[in-house]
Scaffold this active site. Structure first.
Site, mmCIF file in Angstrom:
data_model
loop_
_atom_site.group_PDB
_atom_site.id
_atom_site.type_symbol
_atom_site.label_atom_id
_atom_site.label_comp_id
_atom_site.label_asym_id
_atom_site.label_seq_id
_atom_site.Cartn_x
_atom_site.Cartn_y
_atom_site.Cartn_z
ATOM 1 N N SER A 137 55.208 46.701 8.853
ATOM 2 C CA SER A 137 55.078 47.337 10.170
ATOM 3 C C SER A 137 55.853 46.486 11.177
ATOM 4 O O SER A 137 56.146 45.314 10.904
ATOM 5 C CB SER A 137 53.593 47.351 10.557
ATOM 6 O OG SER A 137 53.424 47.707 11.906
ATOM 7 N N TYR A 150 44.640 43.596 11.242
ATOM 8 C CA TYR A 150 45.810 44.403 10.861
ATOM 9 C C TYR A 150 47.089 43.586 11.000
ATOM 10 O O TYR A 150 47.923 43.559 10.087
ATOM 11 C CB TYR A 150 45.877 45.658 11.737
ATOM 12 C CG TYR A 150 47.035 46.577 11.394
ATOM 13 C CD1 TYR A 150 46.988 47.375 10.255
ATOM 14 C CD2 TYR A 150 48.173 46.643 12.199
ATOM 15 C CE1 TYR A 150 48.050 48.215 9.922
ATOM 16 C CE2 TYR A 150 49.238 47.483 11.879
ATOM 17 C CZ TYR A 150 49.162 48.264 10.741
ATOM 18 O OH TYR A 150 50.223 49.089 10.412
HETATM 19 P P1 NAD Z 1 47.973 57.683 6.661
HETATM 20 O O1 NAD Z 1 46.550 57.300 6.859
HETATM 21 O O2 NAD Z 1 48.515 58.838 7.402
HETATM 22 O O3 NAD Z 1 48.271 57.872 5.113
HETATM 23 C C1 NAD Z 1 47.843 56.873 4.225
HETATM 24 C C2 NAD Z 1 47.930 57.362 2.798
HETATM 25 O O4 NAD Z 1 47.259 56.388 1.980
HETATM 26 C C3 NAD Z 1 47.220 58.686 2.547
HETATM 27 O O5 NAD Z 1 47.888 59.408 1.525
HETATM 28 C C4 NAD Z 1 45.833 58.229 2.090
HETATM 29 O O6 NAD Z 1 45.196 59.208 1.300
HETATM 30 C C5 NAD Z 1 46.190 57.009 1.286
HETATM 31 N N1 NAD Z 1 45.088 56.064 1.163
HETATM 32 C C6 NAD Z 1 44.272 55.608 2.148
HETATM 33 N N2 NAD Z 1 43.341 54.789 1.611
HETATM 34 C C7 NAD Z 1 43.605 54.711 0.274
HETATM 35 C C8 NAD Z 1 43.000 54.037 -0.817
HETATM 36 N N3 NAD Z 1 41.919 53.272 -0.650
HETATM 37 N N4 NAD Z 1 43.534 54.185 -2.049
HETATM 38 C C9 NAD Z 1 44.620 54.981 -2.239
HETATM 39 N N5 NAD Z 1 45.232 55.652 -1.249
HETATM 40 C C10 NAD Z 1 44.727 55.521 -0.012
HETATM 41 O O7 NAD Z 1 48.825 56.356 7.012
HETATM 42 P P2 NAD Z 1 50.346 56.202 7.483
HETATM 43 O O8 NAD Z 1 50.376 56.195 8.963
HETATM 44 O O9 NAD Z 1 51.220 57.140 6.744
HETATM 45 O O10 NAD Z 1 50.601 54.703 7.006
HETATM 46 C C11 NAD Z 1 51.200 54.411 5.757
HETATM 47 C C12 NAD Z 1 51.617 52.955 5.759
HETATM 48 O O11 NAD Z 1 52.513 52.715 6.838
HETATM 49 C C13 NAD Z 1 50.451 51.981 5.944
HETATM 50 O O12 NAD Z 1 50.690 50.823 5.165
HETATM 51 C C14 NAD Z 1 50.516 51.669 7.426
HETATM 52 O O13 NAD Z 1 49.951 50.422 7.753
HETATM 53 C C15 NAD Z 1 52.018 51.664 7.636
HETATM 54 N N6 NAD Z 1 52.436 51.865 9.037
HETATM 55 C C16 NAD Z 1 52.128 53.010 9.703
HETATM 56 C C17 NAD Z 1 52.569 53.163 11.013
HETATM 57 C C18 NAD Z 1 52.310 54.411 11.817
HETATM 58 O O14 NAD Z 1 52.627 54.422 13.019
HETATM 59 N N7 NAD Z 1 51.808 55.482 11.218
HETATM 60 C C19 NAD Z 1 53.306 52.137 11.631
HETATM 61 C C20 NAD Z 1 53.586 50.989 10.921
HETATM 62 C C21 NAD Z 1 53.144 50.865 9.612
#
Ligand code: NAD
Length: 245
Positions: A137, A150
């Protein structure tokens, strides 16, 4: 060249889905994953490429290992592992509990380590072109208020990228990270939909808009491809320019 076999963790929606879709459009053979049912993602991706869904909870090392082993058995080989499943935690420091801290680190850090270890163990002797991607991130390098657990977990991802890259370079395995900025996903949508929030965030992003999952997919495909064959230990930030400010 044979079609690359790719496992993307946490890929039924959000950034993981965007990454899976980008690989599917390149003709990869895919395994997607969630701890919950696939939510229609499987059918959408199967319209583009060979795709399988494996339900597995990655909050334990055993769950992460089992997923990689099942994905390898399903596809017959694995070329790329994308560690993406992660959670966000926005809690005032005084209210941070051990349970919340462990939940964040188990998914954002521990699962990445043990899924990567299981992936490396499954590579065939002499297998070329293998690579591991870790989704960090902008919080890997930039702190946010009320995000100690986080931010620490995403900082750990940055050093995991470098440490694994150094450890695995001798075996020809590349390891790189992707650092999304603010991306509209189920994780962030509720916050973005609070009146005024999206407008204010857009104003802080040089590109003038928050990212979409498909903005991240292309970076993952590039880093896993032969075009990135001499790139390892790097974090590619996909943030619309936030870190350039
Ligand atoms: P999201 O919550 O929209 O999707 C997460 C996915 O992981 C989903 O498919 C969910 O079902 C799955 N998941 C959650 N818990 C789980 C578990 N215990 N076992 C297996 N699968 C599991 O999240 P996102 O926003 O798409 O984030 C994805 C990654 O990107 C994460 O690592 C997050 O920290 C990172 N990230 C997101 C953002 C943002 O702005 N959305 C920014 C920086 C980093």
């Amino acid at each position: 060249m044979t079609q690359p076999c790719v496992l993307v963790t946490g890929s039924t929606h959000g950034i993981g889905y965007g990454i899976a879709e980008a690989f599917a459009r390149q003709g990869a053979r895919l395994v997607i994953n969630s701890h919950l049912p696939d939510n229609g993602a499987l059918a959408k991706l199967q319209a583009l490429a060979e795709c399988h869904f494996i339900q597995a909870d990655l909050s334990t090392a055993a769950g992460a290992v089992e997923l990689v082993e099942k994905a390898h058995a399903t596809l017959g080989r694995l070329d790329t592992l994308v560690n993406n499943a992660g959670t966000f935690l926005d809690t005032p420091f005084d209210e941070l509990t051990e349970e919340l801290f462990d939940r964040t680190f188990n998914l954002n850090v521990k699962a990445y380590v043990f899924a990567s270890q299981a992936f490396v163990r499954k590579l065939a002797p002499g297998q070329e072109g293998a690579s591991i991607l870790l989704v960090g991130s902008t919080n890997s390098v930039m702190a946010e208020r009320h995000s100690v657990a986080y931010d620490a977990s995403k900082g750990a991802v940055l050093m995991m990228v470098r440490s694994l890259a150094v450890s695995l370079a001798g075996r020809g395995i590349r390891v790189n990270g992707i650092g999304p900025g603010i991306v509209e996903t189920p994780l962030t949508k509720r916050g973005l939909d609070v009146p005024g929030v999206r407008k204010s965030l857009n104003a802080q992003i040089p590109f003038g808009r928050v990212g979409q999952p498909e903005d991240v997919g292309g970076a993952a495909v590039f880093l896993a491809s032969p075009a990135a064959g001499y790139i390892t230990g790097q974090m590619l930030f996909v943030d619309g320019g936030i870190l350039a400010i």
